[in-house]
Design a protein around this motif. Structure first.
Motif, PDB file in Angstrom:
ATOM      1  N   THR A 169       0.710  -1.086   0.067  1.00  0.00           N
ATOM      2  CA  THR A 169      -0.070   0.089  -0.291  1.00  0.00           C
ATOM      3  C   THR A 169       0.736   1.501   0.070  1.00  0.00           C
ATOM      4  O   THR A 169       2.288   1.106   0.398  1.00  0.00           O
ATOM      5  CB  THR A 169      -0.414   0.053   1.262  1.00  0.00           C
ATOM      6  OG1 THR A 169      -1.886   1.368   1.022  1.00  0.00           O
ATOM      7  CG2 THR A 169       0.089   0.497   2.344  1.00  0.00           C
TER       8      THR A 169
ATOM      9  N   PRO B  82      -0.404   6.003   0.753  1.00  0.00           N
ATOM     10  CA  PRO B  82      -0.966   6.884   0.497  1.00  0.00           C
ATOM     11  C   PRO B  82      -1.493   7.653  -0.280  1.00  0.00           C
ATOM     12  O   PRO B  82      -1.649   6.989  -1.882  1.00  0.00           O
ATOM     13  CB  PRO B  82      -0.371   7.843   1.448  1.00  0.00           C
ATOM     14  CG  PRO B  82       1.463   7.357   2.007  1.00  0.00           C
ATOM     15  CD  PRO B  82       1.925   5.835   0.734  1.00  0.00           C
ATOM     16  N   ALA B  83      -3.255   7.224  -0.338  1.00  0.00           N
ATOM     17  CA  ALA B  83      -4.201   8.074  -1.694  1.00  0.00           C
ATOM     18  C   ALA B  83      -2.928   8.768  -1.939  1.00  0.00           C
ATOM     19  O   ALA B  83      -2.514  10.164  -1.645  1.00  0.00           O
ATOM     20  CB  ALA B  83      -4.953   8.070  -0.708  1.00  0.00           C
TER      21      ALA B  83
ATOM     22  N   HIS C  30      -1.987  13.467   8.065  1.00  0.00           N
ATOM     23  CA  HIS C  30      -3.943  12.504   7.935  1.00  0.00           C
ATOM     24  C   HIS C  30      -4.422  12.166   6.768  1.00  0.00           C
ATOM     25  O   HIS C  30      -5.234  10.872   6.477  1.00  0.00           O
ATOM     26  CB  HIS C  30      -5.086  13.646   8.509  1.00  0.00           C
ATOM     27  CG  HIS C  30      -5.526  14.665  10.126  1.00  0.00           C
ATOM     28  ND1 HIS C  30      -5.813  15.428  10.207  1.00  0.00           N
ATOM     29  CD2 HIS C  30      -4.869  14.127  10.438  1.00  0.00           C
ATOM     30  CE1 HIS C  30      -6.103  15.822  11.448  1.00  0.00           C
ATOM     31  NE2 HIS C  30      -4.691  14.791  12.156  1.00  0.00           N
ATOM     32  N   LYS C  31      -3.728  12.580   5.416  1.00  0.00           N
ATOM     33  CA  LYS C  31      -4.296  12.520   4.242  1.00  0.00           C
ATOM     34  C   LYS C  31      -3.185  11.129   4.143  1.00  0.00           C
ATOM     35  O   LYS C  31      -3.723   9.852   3.935  1.00  0.00           O
ATOM     36  CB  LYS C  31      -3.910  13.271   3.218  1.00  0.00           C
ATOM     37  CG  LYS C  31      -3.847  12.802   2.137  1.00  0.00           C
ATOM     38  CD  LYS C  31      -3.615  13.711   0.559  1.00  0.00           C
ATOM     39  CE  LYS C  31      -3.665  13.863  -0.492  1.00  0.00           C
ATOM     40  NZ  LYS C  31      -3.296  14.631  -1.695  1.00  0.00           N
TER      41      LYS C  31
ATOM     42  N   GLY D 198      -4.686   8.213   6.030  1.00  0.00           N
ATOM     43  CA  GLY D 198      -6.584   8.009   5.759  1.00  0.00           C
ATOM     44  C   GLY D 198      -6.955   8.388   7.456  1.00  0.00           C
ATOM     45  O   GLY D 198      -7.896   7.285   7.499  1.00  0.00           O
TER      46      GLY D 198
ATOM     47  N   GLY E  80      -5.017   3.391  13.402  1.00  0.00           N
ATOM     48  CA  GLY E  80      -5.777   3.936  12.478  1.00  0.00           C
ATOM     49  C   GLY E  80      -5.328   2.355  12.184  1.00  0.00           C
ATOM     50  O   GLY E  80      -4.415   1.950  11.960  1.00  0.00           O
ATOM     51  N   ARG E  81      -5.916   2.287  10.527  1.00  0.00           N
ATOM     52  CA  ARG E  81      -6.355   1.167   9.904  1.00  0.00           C
ATOM     53  C   ARG E  81      -4.504   1.048   9.160  1.00  0.00           C
ATOM     54  O   ARG E  81      -3.406   0.005   8.906  1.00  0.00           O
ATOM     55  CB  ARG E  81      -6.846   0.642   8.427  1.00  0.00           C
ATOM     56  CG  ARG E  81      -6.229  -0.694   7.676  1.00  0.00           C
ATOM     57  CD  ARG E  81      -7.869  -0.788   6.844  1.00  0.00           C
ATOM     58  NE  ARG E  81      -6.989  -1.614   5.884  1.00  0.00           N
ATOM     59  CZ  ARG E  81      -8.490  -1.888   5.354  1.00  0.00           C
ATOM     60  NH1 ARG E  81      -9.704  -1.464   5.316  1.00  0.00           N
ATOM     61  NH2 ARG E  81      -7.726  -3.401   4.020  1.00  0.00           N
ATOM     62  N   MET E  82      -4.269   1.988   8.694  1.00  0.00           N
ATOM     63  CA  MET E  82      -2.546   2.672   8.110  1.00  0.00           C
ATOM     64  C   MET E  82      -1.343   2.494   8.925  1.00  0.00           C
ATOM     65  O   MET E  82      -1.478   3.395   9.881  1.00  0.00           O
ATOM     66  CB  MET E  82      -3.043   3.884   7.260  1.00  0.00           C
ATOM     67  CG  MET E  82      -1.301   3.409   6.472  1.00  0.00           C
ATOM     68  SD  MET E  82      -1.116   2.925   5.110  1.00  0.00           S
ATOM     69  CE  MET E  82      -1.755   4.808   3.337  1.00  0.00           C
TER      70      MET E  82
ATOM     71  N   ASP F 131      -0.631  -1.999   5.368  1.00  0.00           N
ATOM     72  CA  ASP F 131      -1.730  -2.804   6.229  1.00  0.00           C
ATOM     73  C   ASP F 131      -1.943  -3.368   7.002  1.00  0.00           C
ATOM     74  O   ASP F 131      -1.895  -4.126   7.157  1.00  0.00           O
ATOM     75  CB  ASP F 131      -3.035  -2.663   5.257  1.00  0.00           C
ATOM     76  CG  ASP F 131      -4.665  -2.810   5.275  1.00  0.00           C
ATOM     77  OD1 ASP F 131      -4.901  -3.041   6.441  1.00  0.00           O
ATOM     78  OD2 ASP F 131      -5.435  -2.592   4.616  1.00  0.00           O
TER      79      ASP F 131
END
Length: 468
Positions: free
Chosen positions: A249, A251-252, A323-324, A327, A337-339, A394
């Motif tokens: 994974t 980051p978005a 935050h970005k 996630g 968090g999940r990440m 993840d």
């Protein structure tokens, strides 16, 4: 000092390091309380692990390096003790955050050398860990400090006086540097140098194809060695290292085909314009760099993707980037968090051939461990860059944390093999990194220092310095 040992929950650490058994938690509110706590711990044979705000993300968050420590949360000590707006110094306690100090500096002739981490991180804690700001490495901001020693006594260094004022370095030996990445005492205040508020805030921005990374790093090194007339720490960042298989994974929003050159150029209007001209000349042979922009950071609007970087260029911290990337909706969610997130921080050369070799070995390690990373060069000097390998995973994928930690270990060993030292470490590796990178004479000196200051090994055992 009473407390039953318990296992520090894994949710407290975004890096999924080995959980530690802790002996309790305390939250002192003053230097006097810290001194009493230390004296009591020494008498009882207890161990203390202090932290400022616990947001040492990717390196262990607020988890101790060893088991059976009493965690000392210094976040309640959050006074700005003094602010010298004539000479540009602030004296802050461990709980003072970037947001708190930056707010105090609004409408003044000075600004804070902010980091890309969240607005609620500790100014003092990040500087002691040699974090990098938007203008320079934060270790260069540290000019003096106050510390409680393992016998409960209080010392000051570098010219910081006992009334919390800083007047400049005094004659004689300066022990300030001994408390950077240390476990010799508990730092309860720090004098930091502020950044003069400039006339112009430029923001460098360029997206370049990934196959130009070696040329770009070399060109940026040449730019710095010839002399950058403006101030500002420019970064070559978001170079994706992506395996061909497995559940990995990033980051978005990260584009694996491109990397970024970004950072402030601040000073007078003339120096910023000259710096832009010299930077464009340095990047002439880098394909794709012709799209480089130097924007007015003060004119970038909140709906612009560059707004967060524009804020940091102006000495205004923000949490939006964290935050970005992870996630989450707030910084309180980072450790649960999940990440997942780990960081490996080596010093990196800036010539094209060495950069090519380093990228080859890192890509091989990423492939073997089926885990992606983002590589960054923080161009802190004309000699070497502070590198950051960000490793994302993840936490809901069963073997992803283990693969991420293997990548961190293997990449660290490979980089040391290429002569790249690790300049900042995590709770699982800090003592080992000191041993692996220090001469026998240096290790002996560190052991003697720890034994002299802390014979009972009360303060942060296993954290950087060699245990007594």
């Amino acid at each position: 000092m009473q407390g039953q040992s318990r296992l520090a929950p894994a949710v407290r650490d975004v890096g999924a390091h080995r959980p530690r058994a802790i002996a309790g938690e305390v939250r002192p509110q003053s230097v006097a309380e810290v001194s009493a706590l230390v004296r009591c711990a020494a008498a009882d044979g207890r161990r203390l692990f202090p932290y400022s705000t616990g947001r040492n993300w990717g390196m262990g968050s607020g988890v101790p390096a060893t088991d059976e420590n009493i965690v000392v949360d210094l976040g309640g000590m959050n006074r700005i003790r003094s602010l010298d707006l004539e000479n540009g110094f602030a004296v802050v306690e461990p709980g003072v955050t970037q947001a708190q100090l930056a707010d105090e500096l609004r409408e003044t002739p000075w600004l804070l050398n902010v980091t890309a981490s969240c607005a609620d991180t500790s100014v003092l804690g990040n500087a002691l860990e040699r974090g990098d700001g938007s203008v320079r490495s934060r270790v260069h901001d540290v000019v003096g400090l106050e510390a409680v020693m393992p016998d409960g006594s209080v010392i000051t260094t570098g010219g910081l006086d006992t009334w919390g004022r800083y007047r400049g370095r005094v004659a004689g030996p300066d022990l300030t540097g001994a408390f950077v990445q240390h476990n010799l005492g508990i730092v309860t205040a720090m004098a930091i140098a502020l950044v003069p508020r400039p006339q112009a805030f430029g923001l460098v921005w360029s997206r370049i194809p990934r196959d130009q990374a070696e040329r770009a790093v070399s060109a940026m090194g040449a730019f710095l060695r010839r002399g950058n007339p403006a101030e500002g720490l420019i970064r070559v960042r978001e170079l994706s290292l992506v395996p061909s298989r497995g559940e990995w994974t990033l980051p978005a929003g990260v584009d694996p085909e491109l990397f970024t050159i970004v950072g402030p150029l601040i000073g007078s209007g003339e120096t910023v314009r000259l710096a832009e001209e010299l930077l464009r000349k340095a990047l002439l042979e880098v394909e794709g760099a012709e799209n480089l922009q130097v924007l007015d950071a003060t004119a970038i609007r909140p709906d612009d993707p560059l707004y967060n970087r524009a804020l940091m260029a102006q000495g205004i911290p923000t949490c939006n980037g964290v935050h970005k990337a992870l996630g989450v909706g707030s910084c309180e969610q980072v450790d649960s968090g999940r990440m997942g997130f780990l960081a490996l921080l080596p010093q990196l050369p800036m010539d094209a051939r060495s950069t090519e070799n380093i990228l080859q070995v890192l890509r091989a390690s990423v492939e073997v461990n089926a885990t992606a990373g983002l590589l960054e060069w923080n161009l802190v000097s004309r000699n070497l860059a502070n590198g950051v390998l960000q490793i994302f995973f993840d936490r809901d994928v069963p073997d992803a944390p283990a693969r991420a930690h293997r990548l961190r270990q293997e990449a660290g060993a490979l980089l040391r093999g290429y002569g790249c030292v690790i300049y900042r470490s995590d709770i699982d590796n800090s003592a080992a990194d000191v041993y692996a990178q220090s001469s026998p004479g240096t290790l002996s000196m560190l052991h003697r220092l720890k034994g002299a200051f802390d014979p009972g090994n009360v303060i942060s055992p296993g954290r950087y310095s060699i245990s007594a």
